[in-house]
Design an enzyme around this catalytic site. Structure first.
Site, mmCIF file in Angstrom:
data_model
loop_
_atom_site.group_PDB
_atom_site.id
_atom_site.type_symbol
_atom_site.label_atom_id
_atom_site.label_comp_id
_atom_site.label_asym_id
_atom_site.label_seq_id
_atom_site.Cartn_x
_atom_site.Cartn_y
_atom_site.Cartn_z
ATOM 1 N N HIS A 277 46.418 38.103 40.272
ATOM 2 C CA HIS A 277 45.854 38.591 41.519
ATOM 3 C C HIS A 277 44.307 38.989 41.559
ATOM 4 O O HIS A 277 43.885 39.396 40.167
ATOM 5 C CB HIS A 277 46.453 40.035 41.616
ATOM 6 C CG HIS A 277 46.216 40.671 42.888
ATOM 7 N ND1 HIS A 277 46.445 40.376 44.126
ATOM 8 C CD2 HIS A 277 45.219 41.538 43.242
ATOM 9 C CE1 HIS A 277 45.921 40.987 45.073
ATOM 10 N NE2 HIS A 277 45.307 41.612 44.584
ATOM 11 N N SER A 278 43.559 38.295 42.308
ATOM 12 C CA SER A 278 42.245 38.672 42.409
ATOM 13 C C SER A 278 41.274 37.992 41.398
ATOM 14 O O SER A 278 41.369 36.861 40.978
ATOM 15 C CB SER A 278 41.923 40.026 42.734
ATOM 16 O OG SER A 278 40.514 40.108 43.374
ATOM 17 N N MET A 279 40.740 38.833 40.472
ATOM 18 C CA MET A 279 40.160 38.139 39.208
ATOM 19 C C MET A 279 41.206 37.523 38.437
ATOM 20 O O MET A 279 40.953 36.194 37.864
ATOM 21 C CB MET A 279 39.480 39.245 38.474
ATOM 22 C CG MET A 279 38.939 38.740 37.054
ATOM 23 S SD MET A 279 38.278 39.927 35.916
ATOM 24 C CE MET A 279 39.863 40.111 35.205
#
Length: 294
Positions: A111-113
């Site tokens: 998720h995300s990074m």
């Protein structure tokens, strides 16, 4: 072949042992008899911890072995210096996956990074001659070639705290204590530096299928920037747009997210194991975890 620019580790910094990345994993999962479970390697967002994924195993079924990754600077690795560059992080994590014999029969979720890191780890393992993941799940992250337009790691502490609040990273009505956030600011800033100094270098697309998740109220990764992941695979890309903010994986859309992940993994298990291989059909409960950004 193009890869991300290689940053070197300080000569005085020891290479982290493989077990530190996978706290509590225990013996290599496929050491016994029978068909090994499909491993889902789960990578956190900036400032995040493995607690985000602590109940996923029960919800994804007995044929999926959830392996959360613990990055330096948090949890039992709190005394370790967090990474501030993508290349050494990718290299060391890939080393750990190979050493623990986790770099086969696996899928990646980030998720995300974590999505950006999952993509780079998949490319790194491929470039080492290892198998690509069976499936790459990317969530809340614009495509790699779109990075480079934010400088949040340069914000003051006060501005960074406000950014976390604005993105919903403290939960409803700031339910995550301010003192907790205060302790997490250094590792959050380090993780943001990893993301915001990252520059994608052209390389051939992965062959594995991808699934991309975006949320209706996420300013970090809007739907069109999630769609841009399509150029990074020669396989299929499925895209799901759900209700929520940047941290939708911790909110009401979590059951939907896990159903979609479960369905894709069950398909791979069916293909590899023949008729009868299915994932457990039980809906997850929703818990709100401490959240950060990227």
């Amino acid at each position: 072949m193009h890869t991300i620019e290689r940053a070197t580790r300080s000569p005085s910094a020891p290479r982290p042992t493989a077990d530190r990345w996978f706290q509590g994993l225990g013996p290599t999962p496929d050491s016994g008899a029978g068909t090994p479970p499909l491993r889902l390697i789960c990578l956190p967002y900036a400032g995040g911890t493995p607690s985000v994924y602590r109940d996923w195993s029960a919800d994804l079924g007995d044929d999926v072995h959830v392996v959360p990754v613990l990055l330096p600077g948090r949890g039992l690795r709190v005394k370790e210096t967090p990474y501030t560059a993508m290349a050494p992080l990718v290299s060391d994590l890939a080393d750990a996956l190979v050493e623990r014999e986790l770099a086969h029969d696996y899928a990646l979720f980030g998720h995300s990074m974590g999505a950006l890191l999952a993509y780079e780890v998949a490319c790194e393992l491929r470039d080492r001659g290892r198998p690509e993941p069976t499936h790459l799940f990317v969530s809340g992250s614009k495509a790699p070639h779109l990075y480079g337009d934010r400088r949040d790691h340069q914000l003051s502490d006060a501005e960074l705290r406000q950014l976390v609040r604005d993105l919903g990273g403290l939960g409803a009505e700031d339910t995550i204590g301010g003192s907790y956030l205060e302790r997490r600011l250094p590792v959050l800033r380090a993780d943001l530096t990893v993301c915001e100094t990252y520059r994608w270098a052209p390389r051939r697309p992965l062959r594995c299928p991808m699934t991309a998740f975006s949320a209706t109220h996420d300013p970090i990764a809007p739907a069109h920037e999630m769609e841009a992941w399509r150029v990074h695979t020669r396989g299929s890309l499925l895209r799901h747009h759900v209700e929520g903010d940047h941290f939708f994986l911790n909110g009401p859309s979590k059951p939907h997210l896990l159903r979609k992940i479960r369905a894709e993994l069950a398909r791979h298990l069916d293909e590899s194991s023949g008729p009868g291989a299915t994932a457990r059909d039980r809906l997850p409960t929703v818990k709100r975890e401490p959240s950060w950004i990227y």
